[in-house]
Scaffold this active site. Sequence first.
Site, mmCIF file in Angstrom:
data_model
loop_
_atom_site.group_PDB
_atom_site.id
_atom_site.type_symbol
_atom_site.label_atom_id
_atom_site.label_comp_id
_atom_site.label_asym_id
_atom_site.label_seq_id
_atom_site.Cartn_x
_atom_site.Cartn_y
_atom_site.Cartn_z
ATOM 1 C CD GLU A 126 53.133 38.199 48.763
ATOM 2 O OE1 GLU A 126 53.917 38.982 49.075
ATOM 3 O OE2 GLU A 126 51.879 38.885 48.720
ATOM 4 C CB SER A 137 51.944 43.720 25.685
ATOM 5 O OG SER A 137 52.494 43.100 26.616
ATOM 6 C CG HIS A 156 45.463 46.409 35.406
ATOM 7 N ND1 HIS A 156 44.503 45.605 34.445
ATOM 8 C CD2 HIS A 156 46.553 46.409 34.383
ATOM 9 C CE1 HIS A 156 45.071 45.616 33.124
ATOM 10 N NE2 HIS A 156 46.369 46.182 33.297
ATOM 11 C CB SER A 157 49.514 44.666 36.476
ATOM 12 O OG SER A 157 49.882 46.000 36.472
#
Length: 468
Positions: free
Chosen positions: A144, A230, A359-360
Amino acid sequence: MKGQPRSRRGEGRISERWSVKMAMAAAAVKFWGSSRGLGRAGLPLLRLLGARGLARSHPHRWQRQQHFSSLDDKPQFPGASAEFIDKLEFIQPNVISGIPIYRVMDRQGQIINPSEDPHLPQEKVLKFYKSMTLLNTMDRILYESQRQGRISFYMTNYGEEGTHVGSAAALDNTDLVFGQYREAGVLIYRDYPLELFMAQCYGNVSDLGKGRQMPVHYGCRERHFVTISSPLATQIPQAVGAAYAAKRANANRVVICYFGEGAASEGDAHAGFNFAATLECPIIFFCRNNGYAISTPTSEQYRGDGIAARGPGYGILSIRVDGNDVFAVYNATKEARRRAVAENQPFLIEAMTYRIGHHSTSDDSSAYRSVDEVNYWDKQDHPISRLRHYLQSRGWWDDEQEKAWRKQSRKKVMEAFEQAERKLKPNPNLIFSDVYQEMPAQLRKQQESLARHLQTYGEHYPLDHFEK
């Protein structure tokens, strides 16, 4: 002989050597007995002793004894263990009906086979549950916060909490962890402070990475958790190298490497699996098969039977487990760790689970899967609800405790969240440090350029948010 030409002298020495070898072979044949024949005993020895030279010296004798019995007519190729066949036939990809999924609890939290119950004490099982629910609470708040623009990026772990906690609990605290980016529960189980999770996501002065990484790219030397990077699958061959080093040092520790089924399509996965097997490294490859590589479903990622089916091809002991069953994950990881250290060999665990969240924060999963599909896993087969059923059936947890813990865990997360938000960002000059022991001229030039730029245009930047 002194008067012989050089070539004749060489032939004489060769003849003497073959005579010795012939005598050794003949003695072996005599020992085994003529009834067994050269086909079983003498022939391999003749090969070993240089039978080609013997054939040159006595061609007729060699031709008479060049018979193979059916027992000796086996492949001698060094690259595989196999038998000859005389029928043209390609191996079918579904030669195995499907690797079974090991589980301990059913979806109602009931132990299926009492002999597989790990019989963990109440305190430890409660730590499982509190770690999983604390991670869930942290995910909701940070997700959030990204939507509100407070942090730049986030990745939730919804639905995969059991894979993190079950595996982390089975490891030794000194075992080295290489994560992908969805293993925050491993750090939570190792008591990584909430303040450091928040500091990393906010990139403030308390961040161990000094604000130079994307959010959720955690790392902690004290907890033996290698900093996440990443690019997909790069951690797999790195983890193998670390495991090989541990083996050479007789460190009595294991390396665990986490990755998703999507990362298993990368070339680095092949390199890591093969090196681990051939170098006999104490490593656990832990694949979280959550159904999707971002938006690509497993049906479009591979045609074989998942990831565990690849293990035998590399010579790796493999198992498939129910990733929503924290006890199944725990049992499999514990046994893999024990054997990896004792036997110096790799193991592959494929944990079948489901990624309930996007996923993100850069992804909208409603574009490629239905709400009903997500709701099924969230409501019917969630690892947290399954463990809660188990706890309640044992009388170790009730609704009042659940309500109190939810309130307490949210308060803890919010306190760390608010503290992180108030802290300054690291000094901008830190982006140039910690790479080279002595800063090279080109990097120093960039640092000086940044200083001039900020001196001239500093009023356009929120420099008061950064540490001096």
